[in-house]
Design a protein around this motif. Structure first.
Motif, PDB file in Angstrom:
ATOM      1  N   PRO A   1     -10.797  10.545  -5.713  1.00  2.76           N
ATOM      2  CA  PRO A   1     -10.095  10.635  -4.431  1.00  2.76           C
ATOM      3  C   PRO A   1     -10.893  11.475  -3.419  1.00  2.76           C
ATOM      4  CG  PRO A   1      -8.704  11.419  -6.246  1.00  2.76           C
ATOM      5  CD  PRO A   1     -10.071  11.232  -6.788  1.00  2.76           C
ATOM      6  N   SER A   2     -10.867  11.058  -2.165  1.00  3.06           N
ATOM      7  CA  SER A   2     -11.508  11.900  -1.151  1.00  3.06           C
ATOM      8  C   SER A   2     -10.452  12.752  -0.446  1.00  3.06           C
ATOM      9  CB  SER A   2     -12.298  11.060  -0.153  1.00  3.06           C
ATOM     10  OG  SER A   2     -11.488  10.036   0.346  1.00  3.06           O
ATOM     11  N   ASN A   3      -9.193  12.361  -0.556  1.00  2.00           N
ATOM     12  CA  ASN A   3      -8.126  13.141   0.091  1.00  2.00           C
ATOM     13  C   ASN A   3      -7.664  14.284  -0.810  1.00  2.00           C
ATOM     14  OD1 ASN A   3      -7.245  10.068   1.331  1.00  2.00           O
ATOM     15  ND2 ASN A   3      -7.593  11.755   2.722  1.00  2.00           N
ATOM     16  N   LEU A   4      -7.157  15.317  -0.153  1.00  2.00           N
ATOM     17  CA  LEU A   4      -6.825  16.553  -0.878  1.00  2.00           C
ATOM     18  C   LEU A   4      -5.719  16.376  -1.929  1.00  2.00           C
ATOM     19  CD1 LEU A   4      -7.147  19.631  -1.189  1.00  2.00           C
ATOM     20  CD2 LEU A   4      -5.459  19.897   0.651  1.00  2.00           C
ATOM     21  N   MET A   5      -4.587  15.789  -1.539  1.00  2.00           N
ATOM     22  CA  MET A   5      -3.435  15.798  -2.456  1.00  2.00           C
ATOM     23  C   MET A   5      -3.696  15.013  -3.746  1.00  2.00           C
ATOM     24  SD  MET A   5      -0.681  17.082  -3.286  1.00  2.00           S
ATOM     25  CE  MET A   5       0.004  17.945  -1.895  1.00  2.00           C
TER      26      MET A   5
ATOM     27  N   GLY B   1       0.825  -1.211   0.000  1.00  2.00           N
ATOM     28  CA  GLY B   1       0.000   0.000   0.000  1.00  2.00           C
ATOM     29  C   GLY B   1       0.858   1.260   0.000  1.00  2.00           C
ATOM     30  N   TYR B   2       0.196   2.384   0.113  1.00  6.68           N
ATOM     31  CA  TYR B   2       0.859   3.694   0.012  1.00  6.68           C
ATOM     32  C   TYR B   2       1.954   3.840   1.074  1.00  6.68           C
ATOM     33  CZ  TYR B   2       1.125   8.862   0.224  1.00  6.68           C
ATOM     34  OH  TYR B   2       1.535  10.164   0.250  1.00  6.68           O
TER      35      TYR B   2
ATOM     36  N   TRP C   1       5.056  11.802  -9.061  1.00  9.04           N
ATOM     37  CA  TRP C   1       4.443  10.466  -9.033  1.00  9.04           C
ATOM     38  C   TRP C   1       3.217  10.409  -9.951  1.00  9.04           C
ATOM     39  CZ3 TRP C   1       3.849   5.495  -8.537  1.00  9.04           C
ATOM     40  CH2 TRP C   1       2.600   4.936  -8.252  1.00  9.04           C
ATOM     41  N   GLU C   2       2.370  11.424  -9.850  1.00 11.39           N
ATOM     42  CA  GLU C   2       1.147  11.424 -10.677  1.00 11.39           C
ATOM     43  C   GLU C   2       1.516  11.372 -12.160  1.00 11.39           C
ATOM     44  OE1 GLU C   2      -2.439  12.010  -9.432  1.00 11.39           O
ATOM     45  OE2 GLU C   2      -2.478  10.943 -11.329  1.00 11.39           O
TER      46      GLU C   2
ATOM     47  N   TYR D   1      -0.716   8.827  12.669  1.00 10.81           N
ATOM     48  CA  TYR D   1      -0.271   9.611  11.515  1.00 10.81           C
ATOM     49  C   TYR D   1      -1.168  10.819  11.348  1.00 10.81           C
ATOM     50  CZ  TYR D   1       1.107   4.801  10.083  1.00 10.81           C
ATOM     51  OH  TYR D   1       1.557   3.515  10.021  1.00 10.81           O
ATOM     52  N   PHE D   2      -0.572  11.932  10.942  1.00 12.78           N
ATOM     53  CA  PHE D   2      -1.374  13.093  10.567  1.00 12.78           C
ATOM     54  C   PHE D   2      -1.720  12.949   9.068  1.00 12.78           C
ATOM     55  CE2 PHE D   2      -2.300  15.658  14.278  1.00 12.78           C
ATOM     56  CZ  PHE D   2      -1.826  14.751  15.212  1.00 12.78           C
ATOM     57  N   ASN D   3      -1.387  13.880   8.201  1.00 16.24           N
ATOM     58  CA  ASN D   3      -1.865  13.741   6.809  1.00 16.24           C
ATOM     59  C   ASN D   3      -0.724  13.389   5.857  1.00 16.24           C
ATOM     60  OD1 ASN D   3      -3.977  15.273   8.231  1.00 16.24           O
ATOM     61  ND2 ASN D   3      -4.930  15.373   6.220  1.00 16.24           N
ATOM     62  N   PRO D   4      -0.527  12.095   5.581  1.00 13.77           N
ATOM     63  CA  PRO D   4       0.565  11.715   4.683  1.00 13.77           C
ATOM     64  C   PRO D   4       0.306  12.145   3.241  1.00 13.77           C
ATOM     65  CG  PRO D   4      -0.632   9.761   5.447  1.00 13.77           C
ATOM     66  CD  PRO D   4      -1.239  10.927   6.120  1.00 13.77           C
ATOM     67  N   VAL D   5       1.292  12.772   2.642  1.00 13.47           N
ATOM     68  CA  VAL D   5       1.240  13.153   1.217  1.00 13.47           C
ATOM     69  C   VAL D   5       2.644  12.920   0.650  1.00 13.47           C
ATOM     70  CG1 VAL D   5      -0.607  14.874   1.489  1.00 13.47           C
ATOM     71  CG2 VAL D   5       1.772  15.582   1.713  1.00 13.47           C
ATOM     72  N   GLY D   6       2.818  13.213  -0.646  1.00 13.12           N
ATOM     73  CA  GLY D   6       4.134  13.025  -1.249  1.00 13.12           C
ATOM     74  C   GLY D   6       4.281  11.613  -1.779  1.00 13.12           C
ATOM     75  N   ALA D   7       5.462  11.322  -2.273  1.00 14.77           N
ATOM     76  CA  ALA D   7       5.728  10.034  -2.906  1.00 14.77           C
ATOM     77  C   ALA D   7       7.235   9.827  -2.894  1.00 14.77           C
ATOM     78  CB  ALA D   7       5.210  10.053  -4.339  1.00 14.77           C
ATOM     79  N   HIS D   8       7.645   8.628  -3.326  1.00 16.88           N
ATOM     80  CA  HIS D   8       9.077   8.349  -3.358  1.00 16.88           C
ATOM     81  C   HIS D   8       9.742   9.257  -4.391  1.00 16.88           C
ATOM     82  CE1 HIS D   8      12.854   6.092  -3.736  1.00 16.88           C
ATOM     83  NE2 HIS D   8      12.615   5.846  -2.471  1.00 16.88           N
ATOM     84  N   LEU D   9      10.954   9.707  -4.068  1.00 13.23           N
ATOM     85  CA  LEU D   9      11.698  10.638  -4.928  1.00 13.23           C
ATOM     86  C   LEU D   9      11.865  10.097  -6.355  1.00 13.23           C
ATOM     87  CD1 LEU D   9      13.259  13.338  -4.742  1.00 13.23           C
ATOM     88  CD2 LEU D   9      15.292  12.034  -4.119  1.00 13.23           C
ATOM     89  N   SER D  10      11.940   8.784  -6.484  1.00 13.02           N
ATOM     90  CA  SER D  10      12.119   8.136  -7.791  1.00 13.02           C
ATOM     91  C   SER D  10      10.888   8.280  -8.678  1.00 13.02           C
ATOM     92  CB  SER D  10      12.373   6.643  -7.572  1.00 13.02           C
ATOM     93  OG  SER D  10      11.228   6.070  -6.940  1.00 13.02           O
ATOM     94  N   GLY D  11       9.737   8.585  -8.094  1.00 13.61           N
ATOM     95  CA  GLY D  11       8.485   8.606  -8.857  1.00 13.61           C
ATOM     96  C   GLY D  11       7.944   7.206  -9.119  1.00 13.61           C
ATOM     97  N   LEU D  12       8.510   6.200  -8.439  1.00 15.34           N
ATOM     98  CA  LEU D  12       8.084   4.814  -8.692  1.00 15.34           C
ATOM     99  C   LEU D  12       7.104   4.276  -7.643  1.00 15.34           C
ATOM    100  CD1 LEU D  12      11.517   3.339  -9.821  1.00 15.34           C
ATOM    101  CD2 LEU D  12       9.502   3.712 -11.258  1.00 15.34           C
ATOM    102  N   LEU D  13       6.983   4.987  -6.531  1.00 10.51           N
ATOM    103  CA  LEU D  13       6.037   4.577  -5.491  1.00 10.51           C
ATOM    104  C   LEU D  13       5.206   5.782  -5.092  1.00 10.51           C
ATOM    105  CD1 LEU D  13       8.507   2.704  -3.079  1.00 10.51           C
ATOM    106  CD2 LEU D  13       7.052   1.650  -4.825  1.00 10.51           C
ATOM    107  N   GLY D  14       3.936   5.560  -4.834  1.00  6.40           N
ATOM    108  CA  GLY D  14       3.074   6.672  -4.421  1.00  6.40           C
ATOM    109  C   GLY D  14       1.696   6.160  -4.103  1.00  6.40           C
ATOM    110  N   GLU D  15       0.774   7.082  -3.929  1.00  7.41           N
ATOM    111  CA  GLU D  15      -0.590   6.703  -3.559  1.00  7.41           C
ATOM    112  C   GLU D  15      -1.372   6.286  -4.802  1.00  7.41           C
ATOM    113  OE1 GLU D  15      -2.473   9.764  -1.296  1.00  7.41           O
ATOM    114  OE2 GLU D  15      -4.113   8.456  -0.664  1.00  7.41           O
TER     115      GLU D  15
END
Ligand code: NAD
Ligand code: WQD
Length: 341
Positions: A200-204, A13-14, A334-335, A180-194
């Motif tokens: 989506p119901s989440n903001l990011m 998962g994320y 990531w997107e 956890y508070f609000n996790p956002v962002g993704a792996h620097l490589s752009g290979l892992l993310g949400e």
């Protein structure tokens, strides 16, 4: 030397996939169990691309105790478990409370039963800032009261914490609940993310999907909150910083540093940003114009919440390293990467 083995439920998962990478980077051997109900198998390949190692993976539903038992039987030398697997959509949890109570609590009980049977004593649990509801003071400290949850999802996290405290009091289990508070962002490589399913119901993810053209316009829920710009304030944390908190939590447990069999830690940055801050930062850092409009307040939203992470800083030795600019940059990267695959 043999590596320390850690079972990671929901490890594709994320948050789980980023944590698996950080565990590998820190010399652990994560073993993943995930039923792929909210993830995809290509994430396992990408974990390999990012970390150079392909962890042992079981496609299995942890609510099925017989299959879970066979995983424990094959891996008798596990030293800890990080339990991410759960259903997490707040809105859906109101429509399907039984599903959420079953999935989130049966899975927890199964893991704990088998840990007891196989004498595995260290447990890290994914809890959530949602357990606080609307706080009376900010920043939120772990000692603040837990109010009755509005959502069934929040209720499962409160019940899970309660279960862990009671089980740990019987002295075979050392458990940490990370809120956890609000996790956002993704792996620097752009290979892992949400990988949000559907709208989506989440903001990011809504922001990135709007920027890439999948959603027409972002609706900002409410502009008349009692906050400086009228929009809600949250504590957004980079998922890689959050993933690293799990490595600190495991080290803390495995080194026997805890005085208590059960403890809770806020995992946030300690900074609050409004929805408009997020939109403006996203536009500035990524040089992308975002179409947005204001809409009604969303049911159940609290005006402001952000963490005091002092306890995790001092006791676990963990602190965040990445900024809000990193969060919006990596989410966007990531997107774009994911859509172009
Ligand atoms: P996610 O849905 O991306 O990851 C959960 C993983 O668990 C998925 O890969 C899913 O396929 C798997 N899974 C679900 N049920 C399973 C089952 N019965 N058996 C096996 N695998 C199963 O979610 P995430 O955002 O990575 O969240 C991880 C944990 O953190 C969850 O417990 C969630 O409640 C908690 N949490 C998340 C957030 C957030 O905003 N993402 C905030 C606070 C807490
Ligand atoms: C953030 C802010 C919205 C979408 C949820 C869960 C919580 C935890 C994290 C699991 C809010 C606003 C959002 C949109 C918007 N998950 N927003 N337009 O609600 O703080 O927390 O995810 O444990 O339990 O409740 O996060 O990302 O949904 O919202 O204006 O289209 O963005 O109103 O102020 P939230 P979020």
């Amino acid at each position: 030397m043999n590596k320390i083995k850690i079972l990671v439920t929901g490890g594709l998962g994320y948050i789980g996939s980023h944590t698996v990478v950080e565990l590998i980077n820190s010399g652990f051997e994560p073993i993943i169990v995930d039923d792929l109900s909210n993830s995809e198998l290509f994430i396992l390949d990408n974990i390999y691309k990012v970390s150079g190692q392909k962890p042992k993976f079981y496609k299995s539903d942890i609510c099925d105790i017989n299959s879970l038992k066979s995983i424990f039987e094959e891996n008798k030398d596990l030293k800890a478990c990080i339990h991410f697997a759960a259903k997490k959509a707040v809105g859906e949890s109101m429509e399907k409370p039984l599903l959420y109570y079953r999935e989130n609590l049966v899975s927890l009980l199964n893991v704990l039963d088998l840990m007891k049977e196989y004498k595995i004593h260290n447990f890290v649990f994914s809890s959530s800032a949602t357990v606080y509801g609307e706080p009376e003071h900010l920043p939120v400290q772990e000692t603040f009261p837990i109010k009755k949850a509005l959502s069934s999802y929040g209720s499962t996290k409160q019940m899970a914490e309660d279960i862990l405290e009671k089980v740990a009091a019987t002295r075979w289990l050392n458990a940490l609940a990370l809120r956890y508070f609000n996790p956002v962002g993704a792996h620097l490589s752009g290979l892992l993310g949400e990988l949000p399913k559907g709208i989506p119901s989440n903001l990011m993810p809504f922001i990135t999907q709007t920027a890439i053209g999948i959603r027409e316009v972002l609706t900002i829920f409410g502009k008349d909150y009692n906050t400086p710009d009228g929009t809600c304030i949250r504590d957004y944390i980079h998922v890689v910083d959050l993933a690293k908190a799990h490595v600190y939590a495991c080290n803390f447990l495995l080194n026997g540093k805890g005085n208590l069999p059960y403890d809770v830690f806020n995992i946030g940055t300690g900074e609050g940003y409004s929805v408009l801050d997020m939109v403006e930062t996203f536009e500035r850092v990524n040089k992308v114009k975002l179409k947005y409009k204001f809409g009604e307040r969303r049911n159940g939203d609290v005006a402001s919440i952000y963490a005091s992470s002092q306890k995790a800083n001092e006791i676990l030795g963990w602190k965040t390293e990445l900024s809000l600019d990193d969060m919006v940059k990596d989410s966007w990267n990531w997107e774009k990467n994911y859509r172009n695959q």
